[in-house]
Design a protein around this motif. Structure first.
Motif, short mmCIF file in Angstrom:
data_model
loop_
_atom_site.label_atom_id
_atom_site.label_comp_id
_atom_site.label_asym_id
_atom_site.label_seq_id
_atom_site.Cartn_x
_atom_site.Cartn_y
_atom_site.Cartn_z
N LEU A 1 0.85 -1.19 0.00
CA LEU A 1 0.00 0.00 0.00
C LEU A 1 0.89 1.24 0.00
N PHE A 2 0.63 2.15 -0.94
CA PHE A 2 1.32 3.44 -1.00
C PHE A 2 0.29 4.55 -0.85
N VAL A 3 0.64 5.57 -0.09
CA VAL A 3 -0.11 6.81 -0.08
C VAL A 3 0.85 7.91 -0.54
N LEU A 4 0.53 8.54 -1.66
CA LEU A 4 1.38 9.56 -2.27
C LEU A 4 0.79 10.94 -2.07
N GLU A 5 1.65 11.91 -1.89
CA GLU A 5 1.22 13.29 -1.77
C GLU A 5 1.73 14.08 -2.98
N VAL A 6 0.82 14.72 -3.68
CA VAL A 6 1.17 15.52 -4.85
C VAL A 6 1.47 16.94 -4.38
N ASP A 7 2.65 17.44 -4.68
CA ASP A 7 3.09 18.75 -4.23
C ASP A 7 2.55 19.82 -5.18
N THR A 8 1.29 20.23 -4.97
CA THR A 8 0.68 21.26 -5.81
C THR A 8 1.33 22.62 -5.58
N HIS A 9 1.87 22.85 -4.40
CA HIS A 9 2.56 24.10 -4.11
C HIS A 9 3.79 24.25 -5.01
N LYS A 10 4.54 23.16 -5.16
CA LYS A 10 5.71 23.19 -6.04
C LYS A 10 5.29 23.39 -7.49
N ALA A 11 4.16 22.79 -7.87
CA ALA A 11 3.65 22.99 -9.23
C ALA A 11 3.28 24.45 -9.47
N ILE B 1 -3.84 18.99 -12.30
CA ILE B 1 -2.61 18.34 -11.82
C ILE B 1 -2.94 16.99 -11.20
N MET B 2 -3.99 16.92 -10.37
CA MET B 2 -4.37 15.67 -9.72
C MET B 2 -4.86 14.65 -10.75
N ALA B 3 -5.64 15.10 -11.71
CA ALA B 3 -6.13 14.19 -12.76
C ALA B 3 -4.97 13.64 -13.58
N GLN B 4 -4.00 14.51 -13.90
CA GLN B 4 -2.85 14.06 -14.67
C GLN B 4 -2.01 13.08 -13.86
N ALA B 5 -1.85 13.34 -12.56
CA ALA B 5 -1.08 12.44 -11.70
C ALA B 5 -1.75 11.07 -11.61
N ASN C 1 -5.05 16.40 -2.02
CA ASN C 1 -3.81 16.27 -2.79
C ASN C 1 -3.06 14.97 -2.49
N ARG C 2 -3.80 13.92 -2.15
CA ARG C 2 -3.17 12.63 -1.91
C ARG C 2 -3.78 11.55 -2.81
N ILE C 3 -2.98 10.54 -3.11
CA ILE C 3 -3.42 9.43 -3.96
C ILE C 3 -3.09 8.13 -3.24
N ARG C 4 -4.08 7.27 -3.16
CA ARG C 4 -3.92 5.97 -2.50
C ARG C 4 -3.76 4.89 -3.58
N ILE C 5 -2.70 4.09 -3.46
CA ILE C 5 -2.44 3.02 -4.42
C ILE C 5 -2.32 1.70 -3.66
N GLU C 6 -3.15 0.74 -4.03
CA GLU C 6 -3.07 -0.61 -3.48
C GLU C 6 -2.60 -1.55 -4.57
N LEU C 7 -1.56 -2.30 -4.28
CA LEU C 7 -0.97 -3.22 -5.26
C LEU C 7 -1.06 -4.65 -4.72
N PRO C 8 -2.20 -5.31 -4.90
CA PRO C 8 -2.34 -6.69 -4.40
C PRO C 8 -1.41 -7.64 -5.14
N LEU D 1 5.19 13.36 -14.75
CA LEU D 1 4.32 14.05 -13.79
C LEU D 1 4.60 15.54 -13.83
N ASP D 2 3.50 16.33 -13.88
CA ASP D 2 3.63 17.78 -13.88
C ASP D 2 3.96 18.33 -12.50
N ALA D 3 3.70 17.56 -11.46
CA ALA D 3 3.99 17.99 -10.10
C ALA D 3 4.73 16.87 -9.38
N PRO D 4 5.68 17.20 -8.51
CA PRO D 4 6.41 16.15 -7.79
C PRO D 4 5.50 15.43 -6.80
N ILE D 5 5.77 14.16 -6.58
CA ILE D 5 5.01 13.37 -5.62
C ILE D 5 5.95 12.80 -4.57
#
Length: 623
Positions: free
Chosen positions: A136-146, A243-247, A271-278, A430-434
């Protein structure tokens, strides 16, 4: 006449039931067999041949790994392993050591169902993270940096316009601020524009040209010698959504490139994305690809008079000045594949889309004999936990002739570097760092315990329900039990058939709840039939009235439950979404089995029930 009315034909209903049960039953069967561990072998160079099965079996025998099956495909080979995860990892390491960097060896799985079922294209239900193990990953998209990058690009555009129009005395700089939301101007960050008092008319022309290039920017004059360029809050909000849609799109593309088909990728908060990789057994490979913030840009060398030229360092430490705007970026890359040149050096073959090919053709036509610089950029966190963009020149090529939409990047470090770069370019930059803010690995053994416990709970609940219905309702109870079993078969088959359905531990709870809901449907109908029989109606009329009158109540109850399930499905994530998905499908199958199937089965056994009812009526008349 009465006999023909009490025995209506139900041929088409029976055909519908048979066809539905056969289709969904075939899709449910592979779930009983589960999956076997497998290794996927592919070549770095698409023109290279895959290893033959005899060679692969020999490599596996060296580590005493039992091979169940070897499947040769068009682009990869799959080795099905008879063993646990430890044997799988041992086999992967042996293949990597023996085959070398020329091949990619990935972990996967293969259905354990019989071959004839696999040939039909059916597969087991996809298991979630809590049942199959994984990462399980939880990623944060840095919209401030974008926002900062966007503001910097706007500054470069402004300087370029001033330079192109030959204006002197104007200066542009980003205001020294923390770029937080300004509540007075509803903007984030600003660009200070300074000019001479007699240049007001020229400033308007500069702003007009800039707004054509960047429609979301606005200008406000502070005095006769300065003004501010800002992005309004509404435009910034739209930019963040993009930015979130592109990420999300890029991360899903990267996961598909890794060959993970059961992944769950969804937005979590602003500004977070949850990824589950079973089923992922190599979290470091997934982390390296998913967490990468790489981008690729292609520049022309800057002239001495180029305004706001950018400076990068090449592999030899030499500083190169390039134009402020790239010729095209990684977003114009349609396909990328790793390979080798005539000297055996690693390279990446690129294929551009229509827009990128046009830009490349026009640029190369006008710049034959001149260099083109390829810049690779990544985001890193420094010691102060700040996101820093690090760019380096990976290739400087002299254009020998006019190019089209196909060319290569050469002089890469290794085949693995080329393979990773090709994967990232295929999936998109990615247009914004994660940043990975949470990572959790769930062992497969824990998933197996969850599966066993969930199946045991389902079996106990189903067994008690079947016994109770059989003892309480007798023949009607047998009808309820038959429809209940068919409901479970249909639900499992439907979950295996639909592509985006994943079974989780709360999903098993949804299965148990579906059993209760299906029984509740039958109880409502049977109790209504009993009431109608007590009123003196015939068996046929009591059955017909019972199903007809109870249907409205059943429909209302299921609709309200479905609304709740759909709400959970739309806003929930992870286990909540798994439960909602199973519950939603369970409502549909319980309506089908509890009303449609049970109705037909009741008519098929009705003559026996009717005879008993007539005997009871004659007995009452004699008394």
């Amino acid at each position: 006449m009465r006999k023909s009315n009490t025995k209506p034909k139900h041929t088409w209903q029976i055909l519908v039931i048979i066809i539905t049960v056969v289709i969904l039953g075939l899709n449910a069967i592979p779930t009983l067999y589960g999956n076997n561990n497998a290794l996927l072998i592919s070549t770095v160079n698409p023109t290279q041949a895959l290893p033959n099965p005899q060679q692969l079996r020999k490599i596996m025998q060296q580590k005493n790994v039992q091979v169940t099956q070897i499947i040769n495909g068009a682009s990869d080979s799959k080795i099905v392993i008879d063993g646990d995860d430890e044997a799988l990892m041992r086999a992967q390491q042996q293949l990597k050591t023996t085959l070398g960097d020329e091949y990619n060896v990935r972990l996967g799985n293969q259905s354990a169902a019989p071959k004839w079922l696999q040939e039909l294209g059916v597969s087991p239900i996809k298991l979630g993270l809590d049942l199959s193990g994984g990462v399980l990953f939880v990623l944060e998209v840095d919209t401030h940096k974008a926002d900062q990058e966007r503001l910097s690009n706007a500054k470069d555009e402004t300087l370029q316009i001033i330079h192109d129009q030959g204006l002197r005395g104007m200066s542009v700089k980003i205001a020294a601020a923390d770029n937080k939301v300004d509540t007075t101007t509803n903007s984030i960050g600003k660009i200070d524009l300074h000019f001479l008092s007699h240049q007001a008319a020229q400033v308007k022309l500069v702003v007009k040209e800039l707004q054509q290039r960047l429609p979301g920017i606005s200008y406000s004059q502070t005095n006769d010698r300065s003004g501010n360029l800002t992005f309004l809050e509404q435009n910034i909000s739209t930019f963040h959504q993009e930015i979130m849609a592109q990420a999300l799109s890029t991360l899903r593309g990267r996961i598909e490139e890794l060959g993970i088909t059961e992944a769950v990728t969804q937005r979590q908060g602003p500004n977070r994305i949850r990824i589950e990789l079973p089923g992922v057994k190599d979290p470091e490979q997934a982390k390296r690809i998913i967490g990468a913030t790489a981008s690729l840009d292609f520049y022309e060398m800057a002239n001495s008079g180029t305004a706001s030229a950018k400076s990068f360092t090449d592999q030899n430490g030499q500083r190169l000045r390039v134009a402020p705007k790239p010729i095209f970026s990684g977003s114009n890359i349609e396909n990328a594949s790793a390979g080798r040149d005539e000297m055996g050096m690693a390279l990446v073959n690129l294929s551009l889309d229509g827009l990128g090919g046009k830009k490349m053709s026009e640029f190369s036509r006008d710049n034959i004999g001149k260099p083109m610089v390829t810049v690779f950029s990544e985001y890193h966190k420094n010691t102060a936990d700040e996101m820093i963009k690090k760019s380096k020149v990976i290739n400087v090529a002299t254009i020998q002739a006019q190019l089209g939409n196909r060319f290569s990047i050469t002089n890469l470090d290794s085949p693995q570097t080329a393979a990773d770069l090709a994967l990232l370019l295929r999936a998109g930059s990615l247009d914004a760092p994660i940043t990975i803010v949470q990572q959790r690995t769930i062992q497969a053994s824990l998933g197996k315990n969850n599966v066993n416990n969930g199946i045991m709970a389902l079996a106990i609940g189903l067994g008690i329900t079947l016994v109770f219905m059989g003892l309480w309702y007798r023949k009607l109870g047998l009808i309820a039990n038959a429809s209940l079993v068919l409901n479970l078969v249909c639900l499992l088959g439907l979950m295996a058939l639909l592509p985006n359905v994943v079974l989780t531990l709360p999903g098993i709870a949804g299965l148990v709840l579906t059993v209760g809901m299906a029984v509740d449907t039958n109880v409502l109908i049977f109790e209504r039939i009993k009431e109608e029989r007590q009123r003196g109606r015939s068996s046929f009329m009591a059955t017909e009235t019972g199903y007809k009158e109870a249907f409205a109540t059943i429909l209302d109850a299921n609709i309200t439950t479905m609304i709740t399930a759909l709400i959970l499905l739309s806003i929930g994530y992870g286990p909540v979404k798994g439960f909602a998905m199973t519950l939603s499908l369970g409502i549909l199958t319980s309506m089908f089995s509890g009303v449609f199937v049970a109705h037909v089965l009741t008519y098929l056994v009705k003559p026996q029930i009717k005879v008993k009812a007539q005997v009871a009526a004659k007995h009452q008349e004699q008394i």
